[in-house]
Design a protein around this motif. Structure first.
Motif, PDB file in Angstrom:
ATOM      1  N   MET A   1      21.101  32.499 108.455  1.00 29.93           N
ATOM      2  CA  MET A   1      20.960  31.333 107.582  1.00 29.93           C
ATOM      3  C   MET A   1      21.583  30.110 108.232  1.00 29.93           C
ATOM      4  O   MET A   1      22.294  30.217 109.234  1.00 29.93           O
ATOM      5  CB  MET A   1      21.642  31.591 106.235  1.00 29.93           C
ATOM      6  N   GLN A   2      21.335  28.947 107.639  1.00 30.00           N
ATOM      7  CA  GLN A   2      21.923  27.692 108.081  1.00 30.00           C
ATOM      8  C   GLN A   2      22.368  26.927 106.838  1.00 30.00           C
ATOM      9  O   GLN A   2      22.123  27.369 105.715  1.00 30.00           O
ATOM     10  CB  GLN A   2      20.931  26.834 108.874  1.00 30.00           C
ATOM     11  N   LEU A   3      22.995  25.773 107.019  1.00 35.99           N
ATOM     12  CA  LEU A   3      23.474  24.982 105.888  1.00 35.99           C
ATOM     13  C   LEU A   3      22.585  23.775 105.609  1.00 35.99           C
ATOM     14  O   LEU A   3      23.029  22.812 104.987  1.00 35.99           O
ATOM     15  CB  LEU A   3      24.930  24.548 106.121  1.00 35.99           C
ATOM     16  N   GLU A   4      21.321  23.832 106.060  1.00 38.02           N
ATOM     17  CA  GLU A   4      20.344  22.817 105.660  1.00 38.02           C
ATOM     18  C   GLU A   4      19.706  23.175 104.320  1.00 38.02           C
ATOM     19  O   GLU A   4      18.875  22.425 103.814  1.00 38.02           O
ATOM     20  CB  GLU A   4      19.258  22.657 106.727  1.00 38.02           C
ATOM     21  N   ILE A   5      20.076  24.326 103.760  1.00 33.21           N
ATOM     22  CA  ILE A   5      19.659  24.706 102.424  1.00 33.21           C
ATOM     23  C   ILE A   5      20.891  24.699 101.530  1.00 33.21           C
ATOM     24  O   ILE A   5      22.025  24.581 102.011  1.00 33.21           O
ATOM     25  CB  ILE A   5      18.985  26.095 102.414  1.00 33.21           C
ATOM     26  N   ALA A   6      20.695  24.807 100.220  1.00 32.48           N
ATOM     27  CA  ALA A   6      21.817  24.731  99.290  1.00 32.48           C
ATOM     28  C   ALA A   6      22.834  25.826  99.558  1.00 32.48           C
ATOM     29  O   ALA A   6      22.477  26.992  99.786  1.00 32.48           O
ATOM     30  CB  ALA A   6      21.297  24.846  97.854  1.00 32.48           C
ATOM     31  N   LEU A   7      24.118  25.463  99.527  1.00 35.15           N
ATOM     32  CA  LEU A   7      25.179  26.434  99.758  1.00 35.15           C
ATOM     33  C   LEU A   7      25.131  27.547  98.717  1.00 35.15           C
ATOM     34  O   LEU A   7      25.482  28.698  99.014  1.00 35.15           O
ATOM     35  CB  LEU A   7      26.540  25.736  99.735  1.00 35.15           C
ATOM     36  N   THR A   8      24.681  27.234  97.506  1.00 38.08           N
ATOM     37  CA  THR A   8      24.572  28.267  96.477  1.00 38.08           C
ATOM     38  C   THR A   8      23.582  29.353  96.880  1.00 38.08           C
ATOM     39  O   THR A   8      23.776  30.530  96.569  1.00 38.08           O
ATOM     40  CB  THR A   8      24.141  27.643  95.137  1.00 38.08           C
ATOM     41  N   VAL A   9      22.509  28.970  97.586  1.00 38.98           N
ATOM     42  CA  VAL A   9      21.537  29.956  98.072  1.00 38.98           C
ATOM     43  C   VAL A   9      22.170  30.827  99.150  1.00 38.98           C
ATOM     44  O   VAL A   9      22.013  32.054  99.156  1.00 38.98           O
ATOM     45  CB  VAL A   9      20.265  29.267  98.603  1.00 38.98           C
ATOM     46  N   VAL A  10      22.905  30.207 100.061  1.00 36.88           N
ATOM     47  CA  VAL A  10      23.591  30.953 101.113  1.00 36.88           C
ATOM     48  C   VAL A  10      24.558  31.964 100.497  1.00 36.88           C
ATOM     49  O   VAL A  10      24.625  33.127 100.908  1.00 36.88           O
ATOM     50  CB  VAL A  10      24.339  29.993 102.054  1.00 36.88           C
ATOM     51  N   GLU A  11      25.314  31.528  99.489  1.00 37.15           N
ATOM     52  CA  GLU A  11      26.265  32.424  98.821  1.00 37.15           C
ATOM     53  C   GLU A  11      25.535  33.551  98.099  1.00 37.15           C
ATOM     54  O   GLU A  11      26.005  34.701  98.092  1.00 37.15           O
ATOM     55  CB  GLU A  11      27.113  31.633  97.839  1.00 37.15           C
ATOM     56  N   GLN A  12      24.390  33.244  97.496  1.00 43.36           N
ATOM     57  CA  GLN A  12      23.631  34.274  96.784  1.00 43.36           C
ATOM     58  C   GLN A  12      23.125  35.333  97.752  1.00 43.36           C
ATOM     59  O   GLN A  12      23.173  36.533  97.454  1.00 43.36           O
ATOM     60  CB  GLN A  12      22.462  33.635  96.035  1.00 43.36           C
ATOM     61  N   VAL A  13      22.632  34.905  98.915  1.00 40.20           N
ATOM     62  CA  VAL A  13      22.185  35.871  99.919  1.00 40.20           C
ATOM     63  C   VAL A  13      23.354  36.728 100.377  1.00 40.20           C
ATOM     64  O   VAL A  13      23.245  37.961 100.496  1.00 40.20           O
ATOM     65  CB  VAL A  13      21.543  35.158 101.120  1.00 40.20           C
ATOM     66  N   ALA A  14      24.495  36.084 100.630  1.00 41.34           N
ATOM     67  CA  ALA A  14      25.675  36.817 101.093  1.00 41.34           C
ATOM     68  C   ALA A  14      26.122  37.854 100.069  1.00 41.34           C
ATOM     69  O   ALA A  14      26.641  38.916 100.435  1.00 41.34           O
ATOM     70  CB  ALA A  14      26.811  35.842 101.389  1.00 41.34           C
ATOM     71  N   ALA A  15      25.924  37.560  98.791  1.00 41.23           N
ATOM     72  CA  ALA A  15      26.320  38.490  97.740  1.00 41.23           C
ATOM     73  C   ALA A  15      25.294  39.592  97.523  1.00 41.23           C
ATOM     74  O   ALA A  15      25.603  40.625  96.911  1.00 41.23           O
ATOM     75  CB  ALA A  15      26.541  37.726  96.427  1.00 41.23           C
ATOM     76  N   THR A  16      24.071  39.392  98.034  1.00 44.74           N
ATOM     77  CA  THR A  16      22.974  40.324  97.779  1.00 44.74           C
ATOM     78  C   THR A  16      22.685  41.229  98.972  1.00 44.74           C
ATOM     79  O   THR A  16      22.503  42.442  98.812  1.00 44.74           O
ATOM     80  CB  THR A  16      21.685  39.543  97.421  1.00 44.74           C
ATOM     81  N   ALA A  17      22.595  40.643 100.162  1.00 43.47           N
ATOM     82  CA  ALA A  17      22.243  41.411 101.358  1.00 43.47           C
ATOM     83  C   ALA A  17      23.383  42.341 101.754  1.00 43.47           C
ATOM     84  O   ALA A  17      24.557  41.961 101.697  1.00 43.47           O
ATOM     85  CB  ALA A  17      21.907  40.470 102.502  1.00 43.47           C
ATOM     86  N   THR A  18      23.047  43.552 102.154  1.00 37.03           N
ATOM     87  CA  THR A  18      24.071  44.538 102.504  1.00 37.03           C
ATOM     88  C   THR A  18      24.218  44.744 104.003  1.00 37.03           C
ATOM     89  O   THR A  18      25.135  45.430 104.445  1.00 37.03           O
ATOM     90  CB  THR A  18      23.736  45.892 101.847  1.00 37.03           C
ATOM     91  N   GLY A  19      23.304  44.160 104.794  1.00 35.57           N
ATOM     92  CA  GLY A  19      23.367  44.324 106.244  1.00 35.57           C
ATOM     93  C   GLY A  19      24.129  43.208 106.927  1.00 35.57           C
ATOM     94  O   GLY A  19      24.942  42.500 106.312  1.00 35.57           O
ATOM     95  N   PHE A  20      23.862  43.039 108.211  1.00 40.78           N
ATOM     96  CA  PHE A  20      24.523  42.031 109.036  1.00 40.78           C
ATOM     97  C   PHE A  20      24.086  40.633 108.615  1.00 40.78           C
ATOM     98  O   PHE A  20      22.897  40.366 108.453  1.00 40.78           O
ATOM     99  CB  PHE A  20      24.162  42.274 110.499  1.00 40.78           C
ATOM    100  N   ILE A  21      25.056  39.730 108.425  1.00 37.85           N
ATOM    101  CA  ILE A  21      24.752  38.354 108.022  1.00 37.85           C
ATOM    102  C   ILE A  21      25.353  37.385 109.025  1.00 37.85           C
ATOM    103  O   ILE A  21      26.543  37.455 109.349  1.00 37.85           O
ATOM    104  CB  ILE A  21      25.298  38.041 106.618  1.00 37.85           C
TER     105      ILE A  21
END
Length: 282
Positions: free
Chosen positions: A136-156
């Motif tokens: 991911m990058q920070l050109e998208i909303a930080l809330t989306v980045v946090e949501q992915v981090a809370a959802t994905a179980t693999g390498f981020i």
């Protein structure tokens, strides 16, 4: 010769159209610089990274948003042509994002971004497999980045650009942050992150584990004509190399070589060889 299969990668990020003016020098405030050459290309850090990863041989899918317009259709078609799975690239009720870029004769640039559809990126119905790395990058909303981090179980992995304050929960969950030296200075909280790759332009890159350097690679000499997509190509190559099991120093060296190849090309999405081409000889 059979090229080795690379890991699966999901890129969650921005999709823009880059409108670039190549001029002799960058304008100062209020100044007009004439004699430029105009180029129109696909861009956005998310699209750049996804396309680079696919061209390097990765199995890539893109999660993002484009508008119901000609630029959105063009983005989808070109990504598919590059080998990216665009099933997760949604069409929303907003214009496709646009970046206005000026590049001078030394490959320095100025960029203004109008996010458009990127602001409507949502994860409704999106799932992540454990064997998929996420970039991911920070050109998208930080809330989306946090949501992915809370959802994905693999390498981020997160390319923390543009620089902004990072919440503690994200620092703890992300396996790899990738920044340039300026971004690292603007985000001192990265000193506590598990793994941080820092790029130093022509001087190469280094990898830090909780603030301690664990690997370093020299830069690869190149005649730079456009640096806009080089960092994105570096990110894609580094994640693929590390997830393929290569030693950190070798992964860094490959990523530096890919970044060097990128700056040598006018496009933000240049052609690449398979990742194995850029790895140091055993």
């Amino acid at each position: 010769m059979v090229t080795p299969a690379l890991p699966s990668l999901v890129v969650v990020g921005s999709a823009n159209v880059d409108v670039t003016a190549f001029v002799d020098r960058l304008p100062t405030a209020g100044e007009t610089v004439a004699g430029g050459r105009l180029s129109r290309d696909l861009g956005g850090k998310g699209v750049n990274q996804a396309v680079a990863a696919a061209k390097l041989g990765g199995r890539v899918r893109m999660i993002g948003a484009v508008g119901d317009d000609a630029d959105g259709s063009w983005t989808r078609e070109e990504m598919m042509r590059a080998g990216v799975d665009t099933t997760g690239l949604r069409t929303v009720d907003a214009p496709t994002g646009t970046a206005l870029i000026v590049v001078d004769s030394d490959a320095e640039n100025q960029i203004a971004v109008c996010p458009g559809a990127n602001d409507l990126l949502a994860l409704d119905g999106v799932t992540f497999r454990e064997d998929e790395a996420v970039l991911m990058q920070l050109e998208i909303a930080l809330t989306v980045v946090e949501q992915v981090a809370a959802t994905a179980t693999g390498f981020i992995a997160v390319n923390a650009a543009p620089a902004q304050p990072l919440p503690e929960g994200l620092l703890r969950r992300v396996d790899l942050f990738i920044v340039n030296e300026t971004e690292r200075e603007l985000m001192p909280e990265l000193a506590s992150a598990e793994l941080v790759a820092v790029t130093y332009g022509a001087a190469g890159a280094a990898l830090y584990r909780q603030g301690e350097e664990v690997a370093r690679a020299d830069g690869v000499r190149a005649e730079a004509v456009n640096t806009v997509g080089a960092g994105d190509a570096f990110c894609a190559a580094l994640v693929l190399a590390l997830r393929s099991g290569h030693a950190p120093a070798d992964a860094l060296a490959a990523a530096c070589a890919v970044g060097s190849a990128a700056v040598s090309h006018l496009s933000s999405q240049p052609p690449f060889e398979h990742l194995s081409h850029y790895l140091p000889a055993p």
